[in-house]
Design an enzyme around this catalytic site. Structure first.
Site: not given
Length: 402
Positions: A95, A137
């Site tokens: 990310y 997630e």
């Protein structure tokens, strides 16, 4: 939580994103893959070349900006993308790479219009959105790992059996190489297959719907060989699976994922598929035949009988279960199809024919296939007055618009 000033700055960029969103995401992927080529082991190269991934990301960024003051509105989309990320092996460390390159792409494309204030607001907003993805997630990874027969990341499976279902579709029956338990799944879900193809520099990962009911001692995927045409080359992965993979070979699979699943209800069900879109539909049909007595109408559109896969299995289920009816629509039937009366409608699906074979207004409608096919089905159902909450559909690849 974002402060009011940040929210207002993000919202002020919505018109800009509407115009320049795809240019930003195109530049984002170019930057990211140049600086981190290892990520090409994860991303679908075909979707990149066709621009589908860039468009999908642009739509997601735009939606985040529109709903930045109420991110709960896009939670279903976040979960849908989260399933794909977990299936591909996206991890928290990815990310920051995305954030850094996305902000840089915004600056490059917008130039002086991307002020430090705007970039600062987007950096803050991205942090909040990324944390939401990472949290969701993380839960998905844990659920996948902790369930009976579950696992995280990829697991080796043996191709126990390979069956040609039509001129273009072949099924692969897959069993765990370690002989241990096999995680269950919801009808409609998919798995990822990770391949190292001879002559290819990077790993290829593709997602395929499971094409049989849960509870079997195997997973089955039914893969269409993507032929070359004027718009795109032949599918690298599908061609390799069809021509290069043999019974006894080992494939790396992720655990089942996806949110395109049957709702718990007693309402009638109508399953509509086009081409290889029948794979999740058949999984749903087989599961309904085993566990429920809901009326089910199965409608499949194919070019002709030579391209029609799993027909015999559907007809067997319809014969053995009086609550199931099946109908075929062929756009280009062969003479043999006509002589044997192998189809119920020639041409394309339309609202009038759908009303004849599936008149139920209170049914739940599930459909899957090429995007133009799904657009036509959605239009036909809307014309019949079917409410949006009774329509459920799945995209193969990045989400698009119908």
């Amino acid at each position: 939580m974002l402060n009011e000033k940040t929210i207002q700055i993000i919202k002020s960029t919505v018109p800009v994103l509407e115009v320049h969103g795809t240019a930003i995401t195109k530049r984002f992927y170019e930057r990211m893959f140049t600086q981190h080529p290892e990520l090409l082991h994860i991303f679908n190269h075909a979707n990149q070349k066709q621009g589908r991934q860039q468009t999908a990301l642009a739509n997601a960024v735009y939606a985040a900006a529109v709903h930045i003051d109420n991110l709960a509105e896009i939670l279903p989309v976040v979960k849908q993308i989260g399933h794909k990320h977990r299936s591909l092996g996206i991890k928290p460390e990815h990310y920051p790479i995305v954030g850094e390159n996305l902000l840089a792409a915004i600056k490059e494309v917008l130039g002086d219009a991307a002020t430090d204030e705007i970039l600062g607001a987007w950096a803050e907003a991205y942090g909040v959105i990324a944390d939401a993805f990472i949290g969701i997630e993380s839960e998905m990874y844990e659920q996948s790992r902790e369930q009976v027969g579950g696992w995280a990341d990829f697991r080796p499976f043996i191709v126990e059996k390979k069956v040609q279902e039509s001129d273009v579709i072949t099924s692969f029956y897959l069993v765990p190489q370690d002989g241990q338990a096999l995680a269950t799944f919801e009808p409609g879900q998919y798995i990822s297959v990770k391949l190292e193809i001879p002559g290819e520099r990077y790993t290829h990962i593709r997602q395929y719907s499971l094409s049989d009911a849960p509870g079997r001692p195997y997973y089955r995927i039914s893969v269409k060989r993507e032929e070359a045409n004027a718009e795109k080359p032949a599918g690298i992965v599908s061609t390799y699976l069809h021509e290069g993979i043999r019974e006894g070979d080992v494939l790396q699979l992720s655990a089942p994922a996806g949110d395109f699943t049957l709702e718990q209800s007693e309402a009638p069900v109508v399953l509509i598929s086009g081409g290889v879109g029948l794979t999740p539909m058949f999984s749903m049909l087989a599961s309904l035949a085993e566990k429920q007595q809901r009326p089910v109408t199965f409608i499949h559109a194919a070019q002709n009988g030579q391209k029609h896969a799993l027909r015999a299995e559907v007809e067997r289920l319809a014969k053995d279960n009086p609550q199931i009816s099946a109908y075929w629509c062929y756009s280009e039937p062969t003479e043999q199809d006509r002589e044997s009366e192998a189809f119920h409608k020639e041409g394309y699906l339309d609202a009038e024919w759908l009303e004849q074979v599936a008149p139920e207004k209170d049914a739940s409608y599930y459909f899957c296939g090429p995007v133009p096919f799904m657009s036509a089905v959605k239009k036909a159902l809307t014309e019949r007055g079917i409410s949006a909450d009774r329509m459920h559909y799945e995209f193969f690849g990045p989400a698009a618009s119908l």
